[in-house]
Design an enzyme around this catalytic site. Structure first.
Site, PDB file in Angstrom:
ATOM      1  N   ASP A   1       0.846  -1.200   0.000  1.00 27.63           N
ATOM      2  CA  ASP A   1       0.000   0.000   0.000  1.00 27.63           C
ATOM      3  C   ASP A   1       0.883   1.253   0.000  1.00 27.63           C
ATOM      4  O   ASP A   1       1.831   1.348   0.790  1.00 27.63           O
ATOM      5  CB  ASP A   1      -0.866  -0.045   1.270  1.00 27.63           C
TER       6      ASP A   1
ATOM      7  N   ASP B   1       2.899   5.051  -5.465  1.00 30.01           N
ATOM      8  CA  ASP B   1       2.195   6.314  -5.233  1.00 30.01           C
ATOM      9  C   ASP B   1       3.134   7.473  -5.539  1.00 30.01           C
ATOM     10  O   ASP B   1       3.882   7.932  -4.680  1.00 30.01           O
ATOM     11  CB  ASP B   1       1.686   6.382  -3.791  1.00 30.01           C
TER      12      ASP B   1
ATOM     13  N   GLU C   1      -1.427   5.889  -8.876  1.00 28.22           N
ATOM     14  CA  GLU C   1      -2.398   6.876  -8.391  1.00 28.22           C
ATOM     15  C   GLU C   1      -2.289   8.183  -9.170  1.00 28.22           C
ATOM     16  O   GLU C   1      -1.203   8.667  -9.443  1.00 28.22           O
ATOM     17  CB  GLU C   1      -2.171   7.150  -6.890  1.00 28.22           C
TER      18      GLU C   1
ATOM     19  N   HIS D   1      -9.322   4.846  -2.318  1.00 28.51           N
ATOM     20  CA  HIS D   1      -8.583   5.003  -1.047  1.00 28.51           C
ATOM     21  C   HIS D   1      -9.449   5.801  -0.084  1.00 28.51           C
ATOM     22  O   HIS D   1     -10.447   6.412  -0.466  1.00 28.51           O
ATOM     23  CB  HIS D   1      -7.264   5.721  -1.296  1.00 28.51           C
ATOM     24  N   GLY D   2      -9.019   5.812   1.184  1.00 29.71           N
ATOM     25  CA  GLY D   2      -9.711   6.628   2.174  1.00 29.71           C
ATOM     26  C   GLY D   2     -11.172   6.251   2.325  1.00 29.71           C
ATOM     27  O   GLY D   2     -12.046   7.108   2.387  1.00 29.71           O
TER      28      GLY D   2
HETATM   29  P1  13P Z   1      -8.814   5.071   5.523  1.00 26.21           P
HETATM   30  O1  13P Z   1      -7.903   5.993   6.277  1.00 26.21           O
HETATM   31  O2  13P Z   1     -10.086   5.721   5.138  1.00 26.21           O
HETATM   32  O3  13P Z   1      -9.043   3.782   6.227  1.00 26.21           O
HETATM   33  O4  13P Z   1      -8.078   4.724   4.125  1.00 26.21           O
HETATM   34  C1  13P Z   1      -7.122   3.683   4.054  1.00 26.21           C
HETATM   35  C2  13P Z   1      -6.362   3.691   2.782  1.00 26.21           C
HETATM   36  O5  13P Z   1      -6.689   4.336   1.809  1.00 26.21           O
HETATM   37  C3  13P Z   1      -5.161   2.834   2.736  1.00 26.21           C
HETATM   38  O6  13P Z   1      -4.462   2.985   1.535  1.00 26.21           O
HETATM   39  O1  G3H Z   2      -3.251   5.126   3.502  1.00 25.71           O
HETATM   40  C1  G3H Z   2      -2.512   4.806   4.443  1.00 25.71           C
HETATM   41  C2  G3H Z   2      -2.831   3.610   5.230  1.00 25.71           C
HETATM   42  O2  G3H Z   2      -3.908   3.877   6.075  1.00 25.71           O
HETATM   43  C3  G3H Z   2      -1.617   3.091   5.930  1.00 25.71           C
HETATM   44  O3  G3H Z   2      -1.278   3.854   7.043  1.00 25.71           O
HETATM   45  O4  G3H Z   2       1.147   4.324   6.628  1.00 25.71           O
HETATM   46  O5  G3H Z   2       0.147   4.521   8.929  1.00 25.71           O
HETATM   47  O6  G3H Z   2       0.490   2.283   7.874  1.00 25.71           O
HETATM   48  P1  G3H Z   2       0.215   3.748   7.652  1.00 25.71           P
HETATM   49 ZN    ZN Z   3      -4.597   5.013   0.752  1.00 24.87          ZN
END
Ligand code: 13P
Ligand code: G3H
Ligand code: ZN
Length: 319
Positions: free
Chosen positions: A81, A103, A133, A210-211
């Site tokens: 991720d 990203d 992205e 995402h998000g």
């Molecule tokens: P949230 O912060 O909404 O859970 O999004 C997670 C995310 O996009 C991880 O890549």
């Molecule tokens: O989009 C980000 C994810 O929520 C991962 O969060 O980088 O704190 O592990 P992190």
């Molecule tokens: Zn994300």
């Protein structure tokens, strides 16, 4: 069983979205696998750069391999991720990941294309797929005006060009969501008009949201009632919008924050109710059970619940 991300996308496209859940430790892994088996859902495990360095990346990989033997019926992909180029290349070379995200959305269009393409070229040599992205998430604060917000959203014409130039396998689009526990204010929400136009220009191409956490108000209230100080009133994504998004080509819905809220609520309530307690196992046990229930519920909302056997048949047929 770990399967290619592309195979899961083929089965999901236009029908349902796969939950893509971030994990950092064994309790999250146990809850995630249990919740996905209970709801009979294929899924994606996401590992962020921060998660890779939280303990040691080999520990997380070992946890996932072991969970795979504890739940031999599970069907999932392992995904990096929000990778930078160096981490994405490392994950591609490791042989453990089904897909990686590059990203480079902070770069200008040409720079984003060049960086993403280098990762795509390396990944495709090894049969690994790449999520890139385009657009900027996170512009959705109260002080951000609608015109400023729109400027951050993915431009559909650019998305078409970006996919053609990079050869990426899926695209994370900025459609109004943002990361973390403080997302929308007022009437803000997902920009379905943008999503619809991206799908029109890229029919059949997997999109990623995402998000996507919903930031349930009851979790926030319970955390605050047990001593937390989270801002109340912030809204996340309306979970009723997951399926309409899936019908418009969103195959992967990223959820991390909501799981962290479950963790925080369980641990705060445990120690608030039992101040004499100091043992990690009782709240850990409760968390695994609660996280499993949370995951199963999200899979129902995403439409991935009940898709396990169909996805497995598809994976075996394409192997
Ligand atoms: P949230 O912060 O909404 O859970 O999004 C997670 C995310 O996009 C991880 O890549
Ligand atoms: O989009 C980000 C994810 O929520 C991962 O969060 O980088 O704190 O592990 P992190
Ligand atoms: Zn994300």
């Amino acid at each position: 069983m770990i399967v290619p991300t592309r195979v899961l996308f083929q089965h999901a496209y236009g029908k349902y979205a796969l939950g893509a859940y971030n994990i950092n430790n064994l309790e999250q892994a146990m809850g995630l696998f249990k919740g996905c088996i209970d709801s009979q859902a294929p899924f994606i495990i996401q590992i962020s750069k921060g998660a890779r360095s939280y303990t040691d990346k080999r520990m997380l990989e070992a946890i996932i391999r072991t969970a795979d033997t504890i739940w031999p019926d599970a069907l999932f992909a392992v995904h990096l991720d929000h990778g930078d180029e160096e981490t994405a290349m490392e994950c591609i070379a490791s042989g453990f990941y089904s897909s990686v995200m590059i990203d480079a959305s902070h770069e200008a269009f040409e720079g984003n294309v060049a960086t993403s393409k280098r990762v795509v070229d390396a990944a495709h040599k090894l049969g690994i797929s790449v999520e890139a992205e385009l657009g900027m998430l996170g512009g959705v604060e109260e002080h951000v005006s609608v015109s400023e917000e729109n400027a951050c959203l993915t431009n559909p014409a650019e998305a078409e060009e970006f996919v053609a130039q990079t050869g990426c396998d899926s695209l994370a689009c900025a459609i109004g969501t943002s990361h973390g526990a403080y997302k929308f204010s007022g009437s803000q929400g997902i920009h379905f008009d943008v999503l619809r136009e991206i799908q029109r220009r890229l029919p059949g191409f997997p999109l990623v949201m995402h998000g996507s956490s919903s930031v349930p108000p009851e979790e926030v209230s319970r955390i605050n009632a047990a001593g937390g100080r989270l801002k109340e009133g912030a809204k996340g994504v309306d979970t009723a919008q997951y399926l309409p998004s899936a019908k418009l080509g969103v195959c992967k819905v990223n959820i991390d924050t909501d799981g962290r809220l479950v963790w925080c609520r369980v641990h705060r309530e445990h120690f608030a109710n039992k101040p004499e307690d100091f043992d990690l196992r009782p709240p850990g046990k409760t968390f695994m059970a609660e996280y499993g229930k949370f995951i199963a519920g999200r899979n129902v909302l995403l439409g991935s619940a009940g898709q396990l056997e169909g996805a497995r048949e598809h994976a075996l047929a394409t192997a």
